[in-house]
Write a protein that holds these residues in place. Structure first.
Motif, mmCIF file in Angstrom:
data_model
loop_
_atom_site.group_PDB
_atom_site.id
_atom_site.type_symbol
_atom_site.label_atom_id
_atom_site.label_comp_id
_atom_site.label_asym_id
_atom_site.label_seq_id
_atom_site.Cartn_x
_atom_site.Cartn_y
_atom_site.Cartn_z
ATOM 1 N N SER A 85 -105.506 79.094 -76.540
ATOM 2 C CA SER A 85 -106.328 78.031 -75.918
ATOM 3 C C SER A 85 -106.745 77.367 -77.171
ATOM 4 C CB SER A 85 -107.466 78.631 -75.320
ATOM 5 O OG SER A 85 -107.017 79.097 -74.024
ATOM 6 N N ILE A 86 -106.913 76.230 -76.808
ATOM 7 C CA ILE A 86 -107.444 75.000 -77.948
ATOM 8 C C ILE A 86 -108.557 74.450 -77.562
ATOM 9 C CG2 ILE A 86 -106.615 72.758 -79.274
ATOM 10 C CD1 ILE A 86 -103.759 73.516 -78.453
ATOM 11 N N ILE A 87 -109.540 74.384 -78.626
ATOM 12 C CA ILE A 87 -110.776 73.749 -78.372
ATOM 13 C C ILE A 87 -110.806 72.786 -79.676
ATOM 14 C CG2 ILE A 87 -113.427 74.023 -78.583
ATOM 15 C CD1 ILE A 87 -113.064 76.792 -77.746
ATOM 16 N N GLU A 101 -97.536 72.492 -85.535
ATOM 17 C CA GLU A 101 -96.355 73.145 -84.580
ATOM 18 C C GLU A 101 -96.778 73.339 -83.391
ATOM 19 O OE1 GLU A 101 -94.527 76.298 -86.965
ATOM 20 O OE2 GLU A 101 -93.927 74.532 -88.312
ATOM 21 N N MET A 102 -95.667 73.627 -82.268
ATOM 22 C CA MET A 102 -96.060 74.075 -81.138
ATOM 23 C C MET A 102 -96.925 75.224 -81.055
ATOM 24 S SD MET A 102 -94.633 72.624 -78.208
ATOM 25 C CE MET A 102 -94.084 73.662 -76.882
ATOM 26 N N PHE A 103 -97.974 75.395 -80.027
ATOM 27 C CA PHE A 103 -98.695 76.476 -80.033
ATOM 28 C C PHE A 103 -98.045 77.539 -79.070
ATOM 29 C CE2 PHE A 103 -101.640 73.044 -80.791
ATOM 30 C CZ PHE A 103 -102.168 73.445 -81.975
ATOM 31 N N ASP A 104 -98.382 78.726 -79.192
ATOM 32 C CA ASP A 104 -97.571 79.726 -78.165
ATOM 33 C C ASP A 104 -98.409 79.571 -77.036
ATOM 34 O OD1 ASP A 104 -99.542 81.784 -77.954
ATOM 35 O OD2 ASP A 104 -98.651 82.587 -79.900
ATOM 36 N N SER A 105 -97.936 79.853 -75.598
ATOM 37 C CA SER A 105 -98.460 79.366 -74.373
ATOM 38 C C SER A 105 -99.708 80.146 -74.214
ATOM 39 C CB SER A 105 -97.520 79.848 -73.422
ATOM 40 O OG SER A 105 -97.159 81.245 -73.382
ATOM 41 N N GLU A 106 -99.914 81.408 -74.866
ATOM 42 C CA GLU A 106 -101.191 82.042 -74.768
ATOM 43 C C GLU A 106 -102.469 81.474 -75.566
ATOM 44 O OE1 GLU A 106 -100.032 86.066 -75.834
ATOM 45 O OE2 GLU A 106 -98.304 85.181 -74.834
ATOM 46 N N LEU A 122 -107.458 81.777 -79.809
ATOM 47 C CA LEU A 122 -108.105 80.462 -79.485
ATOM 48 C C LEU A 122 -107.925 79.795 -80.839
ATOM 49 C CD1 LEU A 122 -110.315 79.398 -77.858
ATOM 50 C CD2 LEU A 122 -111.966 80.510 -79.183
ATOM 51 N N MET A 123 -107.636 78.585 -80.828
ATOM 52 C CA MET A 123 -107.530 77.861 -82.258
ATOM 53 C C MET A 123 -108.501 76.824 -81.815
ATOM 54 S SD MET A 123 -104.947 77.556 -84.248
ATOM 55 C CE MET A 123 -105.327 76.603 -85.830
#
Ligand SMILES: Cc1cc2nc3c(=O)[nH]c(=O)nc-3n(C[C@H](O)[C@H](O)[C@H](O)COP(=O)(O)O)c2cc1C
Length: 293
Positions: A55-57, A48-53, A7-8
């Motif tokens: 999730s962003i809030i 930077e690109m987030f890895d596919s796993e 989680l970001m």
């Protein structure tokens, strides 16, 4: 059902509500063993690109029935990807005795719901409460457009520092929009200000006020000028209430541009400073200005 593993959490916060919710979500994530990272939107330079796993809030206050510019600018900066993105908003409420209203579109005071909201999110349950607000939010959107012009420019130009200011520069250093400069030894709010009130909550001496007296005087001046224009000069163009409102707003902003500078100079006189403070609603207890942090 697939659950969240990383989680970001990005937040923008003026008076601290959105930040508090971001912190709570981090705590709940920790309880669930979810790897989470917290980040203040106003300090992010590049992404930077987030890895596919991941999730962003994104959590931000609502300003004028919309996200503030700083949040929109951040959303535009997000790299493209297939990550799950959840937008959250903190909004206003009003305390009437022991009862707390949820605000026109809001849930801010019902923060206890954060936990149940977060549980739904972590289990990928898509049944979010916010959908119930959709009709109300669509109906209010014209006001939101109006606010993006009037609210932004007018509210932003009401802040000033009273004689309690010690020139500690906390307001300048903490401003997420880098909107405060120093003119003649005193903080001066530029039009970059987004009225998030971070300056007010960061001020250790509670010196920052909002000049309601100035707005009342300038609203009166704008109305008189509008009446003069509509009565004598441009009478044919003034039938539409929309045109009147637009011209009133334009006049108010022009007057503010000039008189905010005048007020800044007048604040150096101790009697006039007192008068300006006494006509500022933020000076009074009912406004609930936050304790210095
Ligand atoms: C300039 C400004 C405009 C606001 N406009 C709205 C609004 O349109 N609707 C609403 O529900 N709350 C509105 N609010 C209230 C904030 O959204 C609410 O207090 C929020 O919880 C603040 O979050 P923060 O403490 O993280 O800054 C506004 C607050 C400010 C300062």
């Amino acid at each position: 059902m697939e659950t969240i593993s990383k989680l970001m959490i990005f937040y923008f916060s003026g008076t601290g509500n959105a930040k508090q919710i971001a912190l709570w979500i981090t705590e709940y994530a920790k309880e669930r063993g979810i790897n989470s990272q917290l980040c203040n939107i106003s300090t992010v330079d590049s992404l930077e690109m987030f890895d596919s796993e991941t999730s962003i809030i994104i959590i931000s206050p609502i300003h004028g029935f919309s996200y503030p510019k700083i949040t929109f600018d951040f959303i535009k900066k997000l790299p493209k990807g297939n990550n799950q993105v959840v937008l959250m908003a903190t909004r206003a409420g009003m305390r009437i005795g022991n009862y707390v209203t949820p605000g026109l579109t809001g849930i801010a005071f019902f923060v206890s719901r954060v936990k149940s909201h977060t549980e739904k999110l972590f289990s990928n349950n898509r049944n979010f409460l916010s959908r119930k607000d959709l009709l109300q939010d669509i109906l209010i959107s014209p006001v939101s457009l109006g606010y993006s012009l009037a609210g932004k420019y007018v509210f932003a130009k009401t802040f000033y520092a009273s004689a309690k200011c010690t020139n500690c520069n906390q307001c300048i250093n903490n401003c997420p929009a880098k909107a405060i400069s120093i003119i003649k030894g005193k903080p001066f709010w530029t039009f970059r200000c987004q009225s998030c009130m971070k300056c007010m909550t960061s001020c250790p001496t509670k010196a920052i006020e909002s000049a309601h007296g100035l707005i009342i005087i300038l609203s009166f001046l704008s109305s008189v000028t509008l009446s003069a224009l509509s009565g004598f000069i441009l009478a044919d163009y003034f039938h539409s209430i929309f045109v009147k409102l637009l011209i009133f707003t334009f006049l108010l902003i022009i007057f503010l541009l000039v008189f905010y500078k005048v007020q800044h100079a007048l604040l150096r006189n101790k009697y006039l400073e007192k008068l300006i403070v006494l006509t500022s609603l933020t000076h009074y207890k009912f406004w609930g200005k936050q304790n210095p942090k």
